[in-house]
Design an enzyme around this catalytic site. Structure first.
Site, mmCIF file in Angstrom:
data_model
loop_
_atom_site.group_PDB
_atom_site.id
_atom_site.type_symbol
_atom_site.label_atom_id
_atom_site.label_comp_id
_atom_site.label_asym_id
_atom_site.label_seq_id
_atom_site.Cartn_x
_atom_site.Cartn_y
_atom_site.Cartn_z
ATOM 1 N N SER A 100 0.634 -1.322 -0.113
ATOM 2 C CA SER A 100 -0.066 0.097 -0.003
ATOM 3 C C SER A 100 0.849 1.242 -0.025
ATOM 4 O O SER A 100 0.625 2.139 -0.683
ATOM 5 C CB SER A 100 -0.793 -0.071 1.205
ATOM 6 N N ALA A 103 1.795 1.773 -3.682
ATOM 7 C CA ALA A 103 0.542 2.351 -4.344
ATOM 8 C C ALA A 103 -0.071 3.649 -4.107
ATOM 9 O O ALA A 103 -0.335 4.171 -4.849
ATOM 10 C CB ALA A 103 -0.608 1.450 -4.094
ATOM 11 N N GLU A 127 4.813 -6.161 -13.763
ATOM 12 C CA GLU A 127 4.364 -5.319 -14.877
ATOM 13 C C GLU A 127 4.019 -3.884 -14.106
ATOM 14 O O GLU A 127 2.881 -3.781 -13.747
ATOM 15 C CB GLU A 127 3.123 -6.168 -15.589
#
Length: 187
Positions: A100, A103, A127
């Site tokens: 997180s 992110a 990716e």
């Protein structure tokens, strides 16, 4: 069943799950943090179509480098490798999830390829994409994601036994090998 901290550590200690290099400090309550490697591959902007059945289009207009860090530009897609080599037995699968904290910088860790089959061995190709409006620097060795381990029944044909296991024992960030599939029903 999802493995918890002490089970993850025990499975690695006993050699049921291979993690190399392994740092016990990276074991979390329900996952294992996984670190970013130092190999990065990306596509150059151009109008040439990438055709998944044509190997030459998969490899043209690409760049790669090894480095201690990589600046992911806004909207950029980059393949990266994990520092760890992961080896799974025939009754454990894993999924890789983003952290997180990473992110929240706008970095997506995987597009849809976050599943690791039972029997797989190799580094994991990430990716990564930056949805932030600013470049984000990522460093080799930083915890970038987390592996969740699921115990299943034993596979009849684990990934390492499949004749078409295109990514078994991969090292470095690996471009799609979709071209190795048979061209079927494409119109």
């Amino acid at each position: 069943m999802i493995l918890v901290d002490w089970e993850i550590a025990d499975h690695i200690k006993r050699g049921y799950i291979g993690i190399d290099p392994f740092d016990p400090a990276l074991v979390q309550p329900n996952s294992l943090d996984i670190r970013l490697g130092n190999h990065f591959v990306w596509y150059e902007p151009c109008d040439d179509v990438i055709d998944p059945y044509q190997k030459e289009t998969l490899h043209t207009h690409t760049n790669e480098r090894k480095g201690t860090y990589f600046d992911i530009q806004p909207g950029q897609f980059v393949l990266a490798e994990t520092l760890e080599t992961v080896t799974l037995p025939d009754n454990i699968v894993s999924s890789i999830e983003g952290k997180s904290s990473v992110a929240r910088l706008g970095i997506a860790l995987h597009q849809t390829g976050g599943w690791i089959d039972a029997g797989f061995s190799g580094t994991i190709t990430l990716e990564m994409c930056n949805s932030n409006c600013r470049p984000v620097r990522v460093y080799a060795g930083m915890p970038i994601g987390q592996l969740v381990f699921y115990v299943t029944k034993r596979c009849e044909c684990p990934y390492d036994k499949k004749p078409d296991a295109k990514y078994q024992n991969q090292k470095n960030a690996t471009i799609s090998r979709y071209d190795k599939k048979m061209l079927q029903n494409v119109e």
